[in-house]
Design a protein around this motif. Structure first.
Motif, PDB file in Angstrom:
ATOM      1  N   UNK A 166       0.839  -1.189   0.000  1.00 22.86           N
ATOM      2  CA  UNK A 166       0.000   0.000   0.000  1.00 22.86           C
ATOM      3  C   UNK A 166       0.873   1.237   0.000  1.00 22.86           C
ATOM      4  N   UNK A 167       0.928   1.886  -1.139  1.00 21.71           N
ATOM      5  CA  UNK A 167       1.551   3.201  -1.258  1.00 21.71           C
ATOM      6  C   UNK A 167       0.455   4.174  -1.665  1.00 21.71           C
ATOM      7  N   UNK A 168      -0.670   4.045  -0.980  1.00 22.94           N
ATOM      8  CA  UNK A 168      -1.855   4.803  -1.322  1.00 22.94           C
ATOM      9  C   UNK A 168      -2.103   5.952  -0.381  1.00 22.94           C
ATOM     10  N   UNK A 169      -3.339   6.443  -0.406  1.00 21.05           N
ATOM     11  CA  UNK A 169      -3.706   7.552   0.472  1.00 21.05           C
ATOM     12  C   UNK A 169      -3.487   7.190   1.930  1.00 21.05           C
ATOM     13  N   UNK A 170      -3.642   5.926   2.274  1.00 20.05           N
ATOM     14  CA  UNK A 170      -3.457   5.495   3.659  1.00 20.05           C
ATOM     15  C   UNK A 170      -1.989   5.513   4.086  1.00 20.05           C
ATOM     16  N   UNK A 171      -1.079   5.533   3.132  1.00 19.52           N
ATOM     17  CA  UNK A 171       0.353   5.578   3.443  1.00 19.52           C
ATOM     18  C   UNK A 171       0.893   7.002   3.452  1.00 19.52           C
ATOM     19  N   UNK A 172       0.024   7.966   3.202  1.00 16.83           N
ATOM     20  CA  UNK A 172       0.404   9.372   3.154  1.00 16.83           C
ATOM     21  C   UNK A 172      -0.694  10.175   3.847  1.00 16.83           C
ATOM     22  N   UNK A 236      -2.004  -8.926 -19.232  1.00 13.62           N
ATOM     23  CA  UNK A 236      -3.004  -8.098 -18.548  1.00 13.62           C
ATOM     24  C   UNK A 236      -2.397  -6.880 -17.860  1.00 13.62           C
ATOM     25  N   UNK A 237      -1.073  -6.818 -17.794  1.00  8.81           N
ATOM     26  CA  UNK A 237      -0.396  -5.708 -17.111  1.00  8.81           C
ATOM     27  C   UNK A 237       0.436  -4.932 -18.120  1.00  8.81           C
ATOM     28  N   UNK A 238       0.188  -3.636 -18.196  1.00 14.28           N
ATOM     29  CA  UNK A 238       0.944  -2.754 -19.097  1.00 14.28           C
ATOM     30  C   UNK A 238       1.924  -1.866 -18.345  1.00 14.28           C
ATOM     31  N   UNK A 239       1.771  -1.805 -17.031  1.00 15.04           N
ATOM     32  CA  UNK A 239       2.539  -0.848 -16.250  1.00 15.04           C
ATOM     33  C   UNK A 239       2.545  -1.301 -14.795  1.00 15.04           C
ATOM     34  N   UNK A 240       3.696  -1.189 -14.140  1.00 19.99           N
ATOM     35  CA  UNK A 240       3.792  -1.435 -12.701  1.00 19.99           C
ATOM     36  C   UNK A 240       4.186  -0.122 -12.030  1.00 19.99           C
ATOM     37  N   UNK A 241       3.471   0.239 -10.968  1.00 16.44           N
ATOM     38  CA  UNK A 241       3.843   1.391 -10.144  1.00 16.44           C
ATOM     39  C   UNK A 241       3.856   0.940  -8.693  1.00 16.44           C
ATOM     40  N   UNK A 242       4.989   1.118  -8.038  1.00 12.56           N
ATOM     41  CA  UNK A 242       5.114   0.776  -6.622  1.00 12.56           C
ATOM     42  C   UNK A 242       5.613   2.000  -5.865  1.00 12.56           C
ATOM     43  N   UNK A 243       5.529   1.937  -4.563  1.00 11.10           N
ATOM     44  CA  UNK A 243       6.079   2.989  -3.730  1.00 11.10           C
ATOM     45  C   UNK A 243       7.475   2.629  -3.270  1.00 11.10           C
ATOM     46  N   UNK A 244       7.987   3.376  -2.313  1.00 11.70           N
ATOM     47  CA  UNK A 244       9.311   3.097  -1.772  1.00 11.70           C
ATOM     48  C   UNK A 244       9.434   3.692  -0.382  1.00 11.70           C
ATOM     49  N   UNK A 245      10.238   3.038   0.442  1.00  7.77           N
ATOM     50  CA  UNK A 245      10.520   3.536   1.784  1.00  7.77           C
ATOM     51  C   UNK A 245      11.887   4.202   1.880  1.00  7.77           C
ATOM     52  N   UNK A 246      12.763   3.916   0.929  1.00  5.70           N
ATOM     53  CA  UNK A 246      14.072   4.572   0.893  1.00  5.70           C
ATOM     54  C   UNK A 246      14.693   4.351  -0.481  1.00  5.70           C
ATOM     55  N   UNK A 247      15.243   5.407  -1.050  1.00  2.00           N
ATOM     56  CA  UNK A 247      15.944   5.326  -2.332  1.00  2.00           C
ATOM     57  C   UNK A 247      17.391   5.727  -2.098  1.00  2.00           C
ATOM     58  N   UNK A 248      18.307   4.825  -2.433  1.00  2.00           N
ATOM     59  CA  UNK A 248      19.731   5.116  -2.282  1.00  2.00           C
ATOM     60  C   UNK A 248      20.207   6.039  -3.395  1.00  2.00           C
ATOM     61  N   UNK A 249      21.406   6.552  -3.240  1.00  2.00           N
ATOM     62  CA  UNK A 249      21.933   7.542  -4.172  1.00  2.00           C
ATOM     63  C   UNK A 249      22.019   7.023  -5.600  1.00  2.00           C
ATOM     64  N   UNK A 250      22.250   5.710  -5.764  1.00  2.00           N
ATOM     65  CA  UNK A 250      22.408   5.155  -7.112  1.00  2.00           C
ATOM     66  C   UNK A 250      21.090   4.683  -7.727  1.00  2.00           C
ATOM     67  N   UNK A 251      19.973   4.851  -7.008  1.00  2.00           N
ATOM     68  CA  UNK A 251      18.669   4.441  -7.536  1.00  2.00           C
ATOM     69  C   UNK A 251      18.179   3.098  -7.053  1.00  2.00           C
ATOM     70  N   UNK A 252      19.002   2.326  -6.349  1.00  2.00           N
ATOM     71  CA  UNK A 252      18.480   1.136  -5.675  1.00  2.00           C
ATOM     72  C   UNK A 252      17.432   1.600  -4.660  1.00  2.00           C
ATOM     73  N   UNK A 253      16.403   0.792  -4.438  1.00  2.00           N
ATOM     74  CA  UNK A 253      15.392   1.262  -3.495  1.00  2.00           C
ATOM     75  C   UNK A 253      14.831   0.109  -2.671  1.00  2.00           C
TER      76      UNK A 253
END
Length: 359
Positions: A166-172, A236-253
């Motif tokens: 859940x990276x939705x309204x409930x997570x913000x 059935x899936x054209x796109x994936x969108x997820x949230x994140x709790x931390x993104x490192x400087x090189x883009x690993x998350x």
């Protein structure tokens, strides 16, 4: 508030009301809507640690208000002693959860506010802290709107969008991060379909994501985590969108456990994989994902379901709450300023080096 109009029967995730901190207890959803009055530092720590408030952006807002709650009994102290207690209590609150960078980010920003404040007494400094927490709250709502606006063009009529946890309204305190483009597209009348992973072991997808999307009238289908790759294989899936709790400087998350599996499957099937990333979740102090501390939670969360045992007694279990997805599997980061593409180490710094998370 736009987010609240989407969910007229749901209490705000976080509310500051005349010096009281009110949190929607997300462990009780979707069957009960319970608002908890958080009255002291220990209650704030428990609410974050026990996931009653969860999601990186919401944790940041809760931490800011929580530090105010923690200092309410110190307003009569001499200013020097108040400042010392502020540093000590912020350090303790920062231990509630290790992986989500917004916890330390929110507390660090509150401490920076205090250090820059020339208040004449403790009461005045406390009021300055409350004002800063309110500003962090307002900024979170604006960040969600910005992510929604920039992610909206990714969702086309008839497309299938998959999300995890859940990276939705409930997570913000706004439209969410990963769900912000979904809500923006829904407001525009675009017809599309969302697939939401259940997200074991605590079922944030099943309990929270499909709940809020259903309330908002979005076409959403719940799937078990292990079905994600199969759903992709059927086109059935054209796109994936997820949230994140931390993104490192090189883009690993780092994101909820299971995100790495989704990213690998999306890469195999050639499906764009985007990460909704508010600037508050960037951590330029952490070079790569290898340095991100992964929270390990209680075995009982894996061996039980809704309080009922589902595994043999005394079985060993592992329960990492997050995994790290390498930046090579990421198509782009949807931020409040735009979509950031590779090379991420350079482009993320170019967008956000002035935001306060840079080394």
């Amino acid at each position: 508030m736009v987010a609240q109009s989407l969910f007229p029967t749901l209490a705000p995730t976080i509310e500051w009301r005349d010096g009281d901190l009110l949190l929607l207890d997300q462990t009780r959803l979707p069957h009960e809507i319970v608002v908890e009055h958080v009255a002291d530092a220990a209650a704030v720590w428990r609410a974050i640690h026990e996931l009653r408030v969860r999601g990186a952006p919401a944790i940041g807002v809760a931490a800011a208000y929580g530090l105010c709650v923690a200092m309410q009994d110190a307003r009569d102290l001499p200013l020097t002693q108040f400042r010392a207690e502020l540093e000590r209590r912020a350090g303790w609150l920062d231990t509630a959860r290790p992986t989500a960078v917004n916890l330390s980010w929110g507390l660090r920003r509150m401490l920076q506010c205090a250090r820059a404040c020339n208040a004449s007494d403790s009461k005045a400094l406390y009021e300055a802290l409350v004002d800063e927490a309110k500003q962090i709250h307002a900024e979170d709502q604006a960040l969600c709107e910005g992510i929604g606006m920039h992610g909206l063009p990714l969702i086309e009529p008839g497309s299938g969008v998959l999300t995890h946890c859940n990276a939705g309204a409930l997570a913000t305190t706004g439209l969410g991060t990963a769900t912000a483009p979904i809500y923006a597209a829904h407001r525009e009348g675009i017809v599309f379909k969302v697939f939401a992973d259940e997200t074991r072991p605590l079922l944030q997808g099943a309990r929270l994501t499909v709940f809020e999307l259903q309330q908002a009238g979005v076409d959403v289908t719940l799937i078990v985590d292990s079905a994600a790759a199969s759903i992709m294989s059927h086109g059935l899936v054209d796109l994936v969108i997820v949230g994140t709790d931390r993104v490192a400087a090189n883009g690993d998350f780092a994101n909820k456990i299971g995100t790495l599996s989704v990213a690998i499957a999306a890469n195999y099937y050639g499906i764009p994989f985007y990460v909704a990333c508010p600037s508050s979740t960037l951590d330029f102090r952490t070079p790569t994902g290898a340095q991100i501390e992964i929270e390990e939670r209680r075995e009982e969360e894996v061996t039980s379901l809704a309080g009922q045992p589902i595994a043999p007694r005394a079985i060993n279990a592992r329960n990492p709450a997050f995994d790290v997805t390498p930046h090579e599997l990421v198509t782009g980061f949807i931020t409040e300023r735009g979509i950031v593409k590779a090379p991420f180490e350079r482009s993320l710094r170019g967008f956000f080096a002035a935001e306060g998370n840079a080394a």
